[in-house]
Design an enzyme around this catalytic site. Structure first.
Site, short mmCIF file in Angstrom:
data_model
loop_
_atom_site.label_atom_id
_atom_site.label_comp_id
_atom_site.label_asym_id
_atom_site.label_seq_id
_atom_site.Cartn_x
_atom_site.Cartn_y
_atom_site.Cartn_z
N CYS B 119 0.81 -1.22 0.00
CA CYS B 119 0.00 0.00 0.00
C CYS B 119 0.84 1.27 0.00
O CYS B 119 0.32 2.36 -0.18
CB CYS B 119 -0.97 -0.01 1.17
SG CYS B 119 -2.16 -1.36 1.10
N HIS B 261 -3.05 7.18 2.44
CA HIS B 261 -3.53 5.87 1.99
C HIS B 261 -4.87 5.58 2.66
O HIS B 261 -5.00 5.69 3.88
CB HIS B 261 -2.51 4.80 2.35
CG HIS B 261 -3.06 3.41 2.20
ND1 HIS B 261 -3.70 3.00 1.05
CD2 HIS B 261 -3.11 2.36 3.07
CE1 HIS B 261 -4.11 1.75 1.22
NE2 HIS B 261 -3.77 1.35 2.42
N ASN B 291 -10.44 0.21 0.04
CA ASN B 291 -8.98 0.34 0.11
C ASN B 291 -8.40 -0.23 -1.19
O ASN B 291 -8.42 -1.44 -1.42
CB ASN B 291 -8.49 -0.44 1.34
CG ASN B 291 -6.97 -0.50 1.45
OD1 ASN B 291 -6.25 -0.25 0.50
ND2 ASN B 291 -6.49 -0.86 2.63
#
Lengths: 77, 342
Positions: B119, B261, B291
């Site tokens: 990520c 993020h 996500n």
């Protein structure tokens, strides 16, 4: 200590604490698996109370969390 | 180039931005029954109402090409010297996905490779692109972050299945000067391999090749230790963000927008709280896209630029955290960009 917990739950975790009593179940009070992590971080960072999220996650009621907080506060004092 | 810019032209400056999402929308209602969870449970734990998933046969490169094309259009077209693709879900174990993406974008022949930092991939990719420019290897770099994370998920794991969405975001970076709008500021990167176990897909690599993997033990799926990841993500991102601000000479009160993020709505809220940042300075899009791993920052940047949440001149702080563990942060002053909806 119950009032401190409620203020953190309300002001930091943005949980609705109206009507939360000491005998409430942890999950019913909104202290789910992620909330106990944030609670642990905030208690350490701002209040000098060291409780791990693992310890909090094992507890069933708000009263048990308050008791652990009181115990750690005494130990630290 | 803006008037009055001084200093050497050795920095990476954002000059194009775009994103791409697969068409298929997956709602909480569609997931709830199999996961033995309610729609309310999913929203309460994650802040996510819906996400986009690829169709069977649709791959990361398909999303990357869409985002890359949008970013190149935003930059006014023109050549690039390198294509960097940040992804956790390449089309194949071998080769890398970036060369295929470059070829399909009409950029066949340029340097092209993948970056793997889960990520944090977009921020690591920014550092890679900035390094290419600083080293004189490129004048313009296309950086794409693209993920088909749904392809890694255990269909019966309610702690991961609702969280992730698929998508891609991309930026074009050009050679420029440090005091220009869009110039990438100090880059803070870090890792903690001692905590690699917190976020894994164990099978399919050299440690556990698929031919030796134990069937049905879950090792082929993405696994995450949620509570420890939550703690680490808040602590690591806040530390990296603070370091990036120090490097830029900014105070927290100088930050107009913090784009992080999009791991989980509650991570973003906890991060803002810990830093002492107004929550409305930290826009989120996780409710609608989930996500999207490495893609989450450029997708949010593009959507925020399109809806006016991000305005030219805004001082922007970027922060990311992911498996590895890895983390990163940087700053930039938002440039005037022509971003197109896709």
């Amino acid at each position: 200590m119950f009032e401190l917990l409620k203020s953190v739950m309300s002001e930091v975790l943005l949980l609705d604490v109206d009507g939360v009593r000491p005998d409430a179940l942890r999950e019913d009070a909104g202290l789910d698996s992620l909330a106990v992590v944030e609670l642990s971080m905030v208690l350490s960072q701002h209040h000098g109370i060291e409780v791990t999220d693992d310890e909090l996650f094992e507890l069933d009621t708000v009263a048990e969390i308050v008791a652990l907080m009181e115990q750690r506060k005494r130990t630290a004092a | 180039m803006t008037g009055g810019a001084t200093g050497p032209a050795d920095r990476a400056v954002v000059c194009g931005l775009g994103y791409w999402l697969p068409e298929r929308v997956v709602t909480n209602a569609q997931l709830a029954e199999r996961l033995d969870a309610s729609e309310e449970w999913i929203v309460g734990r994650t802040g996510i109402s819906r996400r986009r998933w690829v169709e069977p046969g649709e791959a990361t490169s398909d999303l990357a090409v869409g985002a890359g094309r949008a970013a190149l259009k935003s930059a006014g077209g023109g050549p690039v010297d390198a294509v960097v693709l940040a992804t956790t879900t390449p089309d194949y174990r071998c080769p890398a996905t970036a060369p295929d993406v470059a070829a399909r974008l009409g950029l066949n022949g340029v340097a092209a490779f993948d970056v793997s930092a889960v990520c944090t991939g977009f921020v690591y990719g920014l550092a890679t692109a900035a390094g290419f420019i600083a080293a004189g290897l490129a004048d313009r770099v296309l950086l794409i972050a693209a993920e088909a994370f749904s392809t890694l998920l255990d269909p019966d794991d309610r702690t991961t299945q609702p969280i992730f969405g698929d998508g891609a975001g991309a930026v074009v970076l050009r050679r420029g000067r440090a005091d220009e709008p869009g110039a990438i500021g100090p880059l803070v990167l870090g890792s903690d391999g001692a905590r690699a176990e917190l976020i894994t897909v164990k099978a399919g690599g050299s440690r556990i090749p698929f031919r030796t993997a134990v069937p049905d033990d879950g090792s082929q799926y993405f696994q995450m230790r949620g509570r420890e990841v939550f703690r680490q993500s808040v602590e690591r991102m806040s530390a990296a963000a603070t370091e990036a601000l120090d490097g830029a000479g900014w105070r927290l009160s100088d930050v107009d927008r913090m784009i992080t993020h999009q791991a989980n709505a509650r991570v973003s809220a906890a991060l803002a709280t810990r830093l002492g940042l107004r929550r409305d300075a930290a826009p989120q899009n996780i409710a609608d896209v989930g996500n999207t791993a490495a893609a989450s920052i450029p997708v949010l940047l593009a959507q925020a630029a399109l809806d006016g949440t991000l305005e030219p001149g805004h001082r922007v702080l970027l922060a990311a955290f992911g498996g590895g563990l890895t983390w990163g942060a940087t700053t930039l002053t938002w440039p005037g960009l022509e971003v197109h909806d896709t």
